[in-house]
Design a protein around this motif. Structure first.
Motif, mmCIF file in Angstrom:
data_model
loop_
_atom_site.group_PDB
_atom_site.id
_atom_site.type_symbol
_atom_site.label_atom_id
_atom_site.label_comp_id
_atom_site.label_asym_id
_atom_site.label_seq_id
_atom_site.Cartn_x
_atom_site.Cartn_y
_atom_site.Cartn_z
ATOM 1 N N ASP A 1 18.404 -1.667 3.933
ATOM 2 C CA ASP A 1 17.868 -0.477 3.281
ATOM 3 C C ASP A 1 16.704 0.059 4.130
ATOM 4 O O ASP A 1 16.326 -0.533 5.146
ATOM 5 N N LYS A 2 16.138 1.162 3.693
ATOM 6 C CA LYS A 2 15.093 1.852 4.469
ATOM 7 C C LYS A 2 13.876 0.945 4.725
ATOM 8 O O LYS A 2 13.354 0.890 5.843
ATOM 9 N N GLU A 3 13.422 0.243 3.696
ATOM 10 C CA GLU A 3 12.255 -0.633 3.839
ATOM 11 C C GLU A 3 12.545 -1.820 4.749
ATOM 12 O O GLU A 3 11.705 -2.196 5.573
ATOM 13 N N LEU B 1 11.745 -4.482 9.916
ATOM 14 C CA LEU B 1 12.392 -5.108 11.064
ATOM 15 C C LEU B 1 11.945 -4.453 12.373
ATOM 16 O O LEU B 1 11.703 -5.133 13.363
ATOM 17 N N GLU B 2 11.787 -3.143 12.357
ATOM 18 C CA GLU B 2 11.352 -2.424 13.557
ATOM 19 C C GLU B 2 9.910 -2.746 13.943
ATOM 20 O O GLU B 2 9.519 -2.578 15.096
ATOM 21 N N GLY C 1 1.679 -0.238 4.272
ATOM 22 C CA GLY C 1 1.047 0.202 3.029
ATOM 23 C C GLY C 1 1.494 -0.611 1.829
ATOM 24 O O GLY C 1 1.148 -0.293 0.689
ATOM 25 N N TRP C 2 2.261 -1.653 2.053
ATOM 26 C CA TRP C 2 2.729 -2.523 0.977
ATOM 27 C C TRP C 2 1.766 -3.691 0.822
ATOM 28 O O TRP C 2 0.979 -3.983 1.705
ATOM 29 N N ASN C 3 1.887 -4.410 -0.297
ATOM 30 C CA ASN C 3 1.069 -5.615 -0.443
ATOM 31 C C ASN C 3 1.757 -6.789 0.253
ATOM 32 O O ASN C 3 2.930 -6.707 0.634
ATOM 33 N N SER C 4 1.018 -7.873 0.426
ATOM 34 C CA SER C 4 1.547 -9.015 1.184
ATOM 35 C C SER C 4 2.768 -9.642 0.497
ATOM 36 O O SER C 4 3.685 -10.091 1.172
ATOM 37 N N ARG C 5 2.788 -9.633 -0.820
ATOM 38 C CA ARG C 5 3.929 -10.198 -1.540
ATOM 39 C C ARG C 5 5.214 -9.425 -1.228
ATOM 40 O O ARG C 5 6.272 -10.015 -1.010
ATOM 41 N N LYS C 6 5.116 -8.096 -1.181
ATOM 42 C CA LYS C 6 6.288 -7.275 -0.882
ATOM 43 C C LYS C 6 6.752 -7.500 0.561
ATOM 44 O O LYS C 6 7.950 -7.627 0.816
ATOM 45 N N VAL C 7 5.812 -7.563 1.495
ATOM 46 C CA VAL C 7 6.165 -7.799 2.901
ATOM 47 C C VAL C 7 6.882 -9.139 3.036
ATOM 48 O O VAL C 7 7.953 -9.226 3.648
ATOM 49 N N ARG C 8 6.329 -10.191 2.439
ATOM 50 C CA ARG C 8 6.967 -11.515 2.521
ATOM 51 C C ARG C 8 8.337 -11.509 1.849
ATOM 52 O O ARG C 8 9.280 -12.143 2.325
ATOM 53 N N GLY C 9 8.463 -10.781 0.748
ATOM 54 C CA GLY C 9 9.749 -10.679 0.048
ATOM 55 C C GLY C 9 10.809 -10.001 0.907
ATOM 56 O O GLY C 9 11.967 -10.445 0.958
ATOM 57 N N ILE C 10 10.423 -8.946 1.600
ATOM 58 C CA ILE C 10 11.377 -8.238 2.463
ATOM 59 C C ILE C 10 11.739 -9.099 3.662
ATOM 60 O O ILE C 10 12.906 -9.143 4.070
ATOM 61 N N ILE C 11 10.765 -9.809 4.213
ATOM 62 C CA ILE C 11 11.071 -10.726 5.325
ATOM 63 C C ILE C 11 12.064 -11.781 4.850
ATOM 64 O O ILE C 11 13.036 -12.092 5.543
#
Length: 113
Positions: free
Chosen positions: A5-7, A12-13, A33-43
């Motif tokens: 998805d877009k996020e 990834l980029e 601009g996301w919080n750390s929880r969201k970044v870790r979740g997407i990773i």
């Protein structure tokens, strides 16, 4: 494999290829601009769902996330994970076999009379 998805694509980029200059979580938070929880979740999703070879380096000051590009980097990324798994397994084993109704020294001193 599911399409990103877009996020997921955006994050990834932002990840560098190779372990030399991993991108710290703080920097990823600032850039997205996301919080750390969201970044870790997407990773986590990128790794689990999309099978992206993303590693993390935990040694300060050169810590952060990166795209694994060779077997040496793969080994370096796996080492802390396998160590963590071992420690968590030990904890689970001890908790599962611990005696429960035994008075412990901690409970004895804080027990109401």
């Amino acid at each position: 494999m599911k399409q990103l998805d877009k996020e997921e694509q955006q994050l990834l980029e932002l990840l560098p290829k190779g372990i030399e200059r991993p991108r710290p979580l703080k920097e990823l938070v600032k850039l997205t601009g996301w919080n750390s929880r969201k970044v870790r979740g997407i990773i986590n999703r990128l790794i689990i769902v999309h099978h992206q070879p993303i590693g993390a380096r935990y040694e300060h000051p050169n810590n952060g996330y990166f795209i694994i590009t060779n077997d040496q980097e793969r080994r370096q990324a796996l080492a802390p994970l396998t160590s963590q798994i071992t420690m968590m397994s030990r904890r689970a084993e001890i908790i599962s076999t611990a005696e429960l109704n035994k008075k412990s020294p901690l409970n004895a001193t804080h027990r109401p009379k």
